[in-house]
Design an enzyme around this catalytic site. Structure first.
Site, PDB file in Angstrom:
ATOM      1  N   ARG A 134       0.860  -1.189   0.000  1.00  0.00           N
ATOM      2  CA  ARG A 134       0.000   0.000   0.000  1.00  0.00           C
ATOM      3  C   ARG A 134       0.890   1.229   0.000  1.00  0.00           C
ATOM      4  O   ARG A 134       1.723   1.404   0.882  1.00  0.00           O
ATOM      5  CB  ARG A 134      -0.920   0.022   1.221  1.00  0.00           C
ATOM      6  N   GLU A 153       4.435   7.386   2.670  1.00  0.00           N
ATOM      7  CA  GLU A 153       5.301   6.219   2.870  1.00  0.00           C
ATOM      8  C   GLU A 153       4.829   5.093   1.972  1.00  0.00           C
ATOM      9  O   GLU A 153       3.713   5.113   1.446  1.00  0.00           O
ATOM     10  CB  GLU A 153       5.268   5.748   4.332  1.00  0.00           C
ATOM     11  N   ASN A 155       4.345   0.902   2.094  1.00  0.00           N
ATOM     12  CA  ASN A 155       4.266  -0.230   3.032  1.00  0.00           C
ATOM     13  C   ASN A 155       4.483  -1.554   2.314  1.00  0.00           C
ATOM     14  O   ASN A 155       3.789  -1.848   1.336  1.00  0.00           O
ATOM     15  CB  ASN A 155       2.889  -0.259   3.695  1.00  0.00           C
ATOM     16  N   SER A 160      -2.736  -2.953   5.635  1.00  0.00           N
ATOM     17  CA  SER A 160      -4.062  -3.338   6.125  1.00  0.00           C
ATOM     18  C   SER A 160      -5.170  -2.465   5.557  1.00  0.00           C
ATOM     19  O   SER A 160      -4.938  -1.545   4.777  1.00  0.00           O
ATOM     20  CB  SER A 160      -4.076  -3.300   7.647  1.00  0.00           C
ATOM     21  N   LYS A 337      11.919   3.083   6.206  1.00  0.00           N
ATOM     22  CA  LYS A 337      11.834   4.507   5.880  1.00  0.00           C
ATOM     23  C   LYS A 337      13.164   5.014   5.312  1.00  0.00           C
ATOM     24  O   LYS A 337      13.203   5.918   4.481  1.00  0.00           O
ATOM     25  CB  LYS A 337      11.472   5.316   7.131  1.00  0.00           C
ATOM     26  N   LYS A 399      11.280  10.232  11.544  1.00  0.00           N
ATOM     27  CA  LYS A 399      10.740   8.865  11.498  1.00  0.00           C
ATOM     28  C   LYS A 399      11.801   7.813  11.803  1.00  0.00           C
ATOM     29  O   LYS A 399      12.884   7.843  11.224  1.00  0.00           O
ATOM     30  CB  LYS A 399      10.185   8.557  10.101  1.00  0.00           C
ATOM     31  N   GLU A 403       6.791   0.433  11.762  1.00  0.00           N
ATOM     32  CA  GLU A 403       5.497   0.411  11.075  1.00  0.00           C
ATOM     33  C   GLU A 403       4.365   0.403  12.102  1.00  0.00           C
ATOM     34  O   GLU A 403       4.579   0.051  13.253  1.00  0.00           O
ATOM     35  CB  GLU A 403       5.383  -0.868  10.224  1.00  0.00           C
ATOM     36  N   GLY A 404       3.198   0.773  11.620  1.00  0.00           N
ATOM     37  CA  GLY A 404       1.998   0.589  12.442  1.00  0.00           C
ATOM     38  C   GLY A 404       1.514   1.837  13.144  1.00  0.00           C
ATOM     39  O   GLY A 404       0.517   1.811  13.857  1.00  0.00           O
ATOM     40  N   ARG A 486      -8.085   7.519   4.622  1.00  0.00           N
ATOM     41  CA  ARG A 486      -8.141   7.675   6.089  1.00  0.00           C
ATOM     42  C   ARG A 486      -8.151   9.157   6.407  1.00  0.00           C
ATOM     43  O   ARG A 486      -7.355   9.913   5.853  1.00  0.00           O
ATOM     44  CB  ARG A 486      -6.925   7.008   6.741  1.00  0.00           C
TER      45      ARG A 486
HETATM   46  P1  ADP Z   1       3.800   4.289   9.742  1.00  0.00           P
HETATM   47  O1  ADP Z   1       4.580   3.314   8.937  1.00  0.00           O
HETATM   48  O2  ADP Z   1       3.979   4.120  11.194  1.00  0.00           O
HETATM   49  O3  ADP Z   1       2.355   4.342   9.327  1.00  0.00           O
HETATM   50  P2  ADP Z   1       4.034   6.906   8.441  1.00  0.00           P
HETATM   51  O4  ADP Z   1       5.229   7.347   7.688  1.00  0.00           O
HETATM   52  O5  ADP Z   1       2.849   6.554   7.624  1.00  0.00           O
HETATM   53  O6  ADP Z   1       4.459   5.722   9.420  1.00  0.00           O
HETATM   54  O7  ADP Z   1       3.636   8.063   9.452  1.00  0.00           O
HETATM   55  C1  ADP Z   1       2.482   7.983  10.269  1.00  0.00           C
HETATM   56  C2  ADP Z   1       1.558   9.155  10.023  1.00  0.00           C
HETATM   57  O8  ADP Z   1       2.258  10.378  10.202  1.00  0.00           O
HETATM   58  C3  ADP Z   1       0.973   9.229   8.622  1.00  0.00           C
HETATM   59  O9  ADP Z   1      -0.186   8.439   8.508  1.00  0.00           O
HETATM   60  C4  ADP Z   1       0.691  10.720   8.473  1.00  0.00           C
HETATM   61  O10 ADP Z   1      -0.542  11.059   9.075  1.00  0.00           O
HETATM   62  C5  ADP Z   1       1.814  11.349   9.284  1.00  0.00           C
HETATM   63  N1  ADP Z   1       2.926  11.695   8.381  1.00  0.00           N
HETATM   64  C6  ADP Z   1       4.012  10.946   8.104  1.00  0.00           C
HETATM   65  N2  ADP Z   1       4.829  11.566   7.231  1.00  0.00           N
HETATM   66  C7  ADP Z   1       4.240  12.738   6.933  1.00  0.00           C
HETATM   67  C8  ADP Z   1       4.592  13.870   6.101  1.00  0.00           C
HETATM   68  N3  ADP Z   1       5.720  13.894   5.398  1.00  0.00           N
HETATM   69  N4  ADP Z   1       3.723  14.901   6.055  1.00  0.00           N
HETATM   70  C9  ADP Z   1       2.576  14.903   6.765  1.00  0.00           C
HETATM   71  N5  ADP Z   1       2.209  13.896   7.575  1.00  0.00           N
HETATM   72  C10 ADP Z   1       3.020  12.831   7.670  1.00  0.00           C
HETATM   73 MG    MG Z   2       3.884   2.104   7.340  1.00  0.00          MG
HETATM   74 MG    MG Z   3       1.583   4.940   7.528  1.00  0.00          MG
END
Ligand code: ADP
Ligand code: MG
Ligand code: MG
Length: 510
Positions: A134, A153, A155, A160, A337, A399, A403-404, A486
């Site tokens: 995803r 990001e 995945n 999920s 990441k 970051k 994950e999660g 979401r």
């Molecule tokens: P995970 O793998 O834990 O889901 P993410 O990279 O998706 O990690 O980060 C979690 C959340 O943080 C995302 O769903 C988003 O809401 C927010 N986020 C992450 N990176 C960004 C970004 N560059 N700009 C804005 N929001 C972000």
């Molecule tokens: Mg993720």
């Molecule tokens: Mg995410």
């Protein structure tokens, strides 16, 4: 879209209208399996000792407007992204050169790499890998320009909400088609959310791997199955069941679920068989046995799931078996990441072009356009300056390799957080510029404890893809289809439905 239309969306609800919508949504959710098991915070264990209850997944009452061009671009790029992550996974040397730096500072990544090395030394017996991916995005807004698609990001493990996202789309489509569900609004008249084929796409990927596995490697032959590896106490079980239902009902493939802490009790790899088939021993039918063609991980993506060396033993046991892994350890590591940050580096080697051999340079350029600026935190580097300066830190997120949801550090908290950590550990983190999604939209969320929240929201689009490949790099199956929206309160930094930050939503394209 006209600003005015956008600002008045969604229409205000009278108490009676809200009551009607909430009731309709709650009932639809349970009737159709748009549901989760309640968390102990909502329902203490002693209130449901037999764990029979379920509640609606957190959902928005209205679909959210999302720019059509961004939505379509995300779909158009998915099979190229699939190809990219398959190619990265096949290049152990390149992957290893990046993982090497993480190993010093991140035990979880180190243990995954060790698992790979142990199996490599013994020799892998399965040359096929399956990805169910995803890719997550936001529509980035800059003044006087059309919104552009930026990736949050990518995945590669346990992607999920494929099952539930298709259901939210159906919920909203049904409400739109039912007279008087919503107060009148031009946007609600203009369309319906596009089809959402996530369940077909993801189960189709699993079915391709099952088929490509070939005949039984056991003596005598055993019937074949797909195994879902799941967390003990998983609350998002109905999302997973949407995929297994399709596999059994449509593809006629038996599926079994094994909790990660029972892998070593319920599966075996016969020592006498050099082909190393993975055998599943159903505890509810001790005289039966199945050979596992495909292991689908909806667990083991987070370090807190490895509570002892037994979990690492179980992970290695799966990895060394002949079953096709979704994902393999290397494919999980490709989703770090850190890899995404290296791919996004504007200077230096053109990794995208090397990995996407044969792909039209114009497509590669479009893929590159989806990257937001990301930095490492090396001494004297730009990332370090941006992270430590309180003013520039405000435009960034920090970051780790996790994950999660719930693991990132945001904005003003970044400088102090970094300073509290030994500088030698900084290389385990990446700094990413915050994407700036349109925040003038509103929506109403029905949380899974029945709470109703209205406010300004921002939305994150996920697009699903699946790819099956040989470790020589040859791609057997590459497909995209289905999406997830979401939506969360504008002031919330984190995302994630399971982590409790967002609600499931669907799109009205404009
Ligand atoms: P995970 O793998 O834990 O889901 P993410 O990279 O998706 O990690 O980060 C979690 C959340 O943080 C995302 O769903 C988003 O809401 C927010 N986020 C992450 N990176 C960004 C970004 N560059 N700009 C804005 N929001 C972000
Ligand atoms: Mg993720
Ligand atoms: Mg995410």
């Amino acid at each position: 879209m006209e600003e005015a239309v956008f600002n008045d969306y969604p229409p205000q609800l009278s108490p009676e209208q809200q009551d009607y919508l909430v009731t309709a949504t709650k009932d639809w959710a349970i009737q159709n399996g748009l549901a989760v098991r309640p968390s102990p915070a909502i329902l203490p264990a002693n209130a449901d000792p037999n764990r029979v209850l379920a509640t609606n997944a957190p959902v928005t009452l209205f679909p959210s407007p999302f720019p059509r061009a961004c939505f379509e671009e995300a779909q158009a790029l998915q099979t190229v992204y699939n190809q990219l992550y398959a190619a990265i996974t096949c290049n152990e040397e390149w992957l290893g050169s990046i993982i090497k730096d993480l190993i010093d500072v991140d035990d979880f990544v180190a243990n995954l790499w060790k698992t790979h090395l142990a199996v490599k030394q013994e020799g892998y017996v399965q040359n096929l890998s399956l990805g169910l991916y995803r890719s997550d995005y936001m529509a980035h807004v800059t003044p006087n320009r059309a919104p552009s698609l930026k990736q949050v990001e990518f995945n590669t493990i346990s992607s999920s909400f494929g099952g539930l996202s298709a259901l939210v789309r159906s919920l909203h489509a049904e409400l739109l088609a039912t007279p008087l569900s919503y107060p009148p609004h031009p946007l609600l008249k203009s369309g319906t959310p596009p089809d959402n084929t996530t369940v077909e796409t993801l189960s189709g990927g699993l079915a391709e791997a099952h088929k490509a596995y070939g005949p039984s490697k056991s003596l005598p032959d055993l019937p074949l199955c797909v195994l879902f590896i799941v967390q003990d106490g998983e609350r998002n079980v109905f999302d997973q069941l949407a995929l297994s239902k399709r596999l059994t009902g449509f593809h006629k493939i038996p599926v079994f679920r094994v909790k990660s802490n029972q892998i070593l009790d319920q599966t075996s790899v016969p020592t006498a068989n050099p082909a190393r088939p993975l055998i599943y021993h159903p505890p509810h039918s001790p005289e039966s046995a199945f050979e596992v063609t495909t292991v689908y991980l909806r667990a083991y993506y987070s370090p807190d799931e490895y509570t002892s060396s037994r979990d690492w033993e179980a992970r290695r046991h799966l990895e060394r078996s002949a079953a096709v892994k979704c994902p393999s350890v290397l494919n999980q590591l490709a989703g770090c990441k850190k890899i995404q940050q290296v791919l996004a580096e504007p200077a230096g080697p053109d990794h995208l072009t090397s990995f996407l051999n044969g792909v039209d340079p114009a497509i590669i350029a479009r893929l590159r356009e989806t990257f937001a600026p990301q930095y490492d935190l090396s001494a004297g580097g730009q990332g370090r300056d941006l992270a430590l300066n309180p003013e520039t830190a405000m435009k960034h997120v920090l970051k780790p390799q996790r994950e999660g949801g719930g693991n990132n550090i945001y904005k003003a908290e970044i400088p102090d957080f970094l300073r509290a950590m030994p500088e030698s550990d900084w290389k385990g983190w990446v700094l990413m510029e915050l994407i700036n999604p349109a925040a003038n939209a509103e929506n109403v969320a029905l949380r899974n404890d029945g709470e109703v929240l209205r406010g300004n929201v921002i939305s994150e689009l996920g697009v699903y893809g699946t790819v099956l490949w040989e470790n020589t790099g040859k791609i057997i199956h590459n497909d995209q289809g289905g999406w997830l929206l979401r939506t969360k309160g504008k002031e919330v930094n984190e995302g994630g439905v399971a982590a409790g930050f967002s609600s499931l939503d669907s799109v009205l394209l404009y």
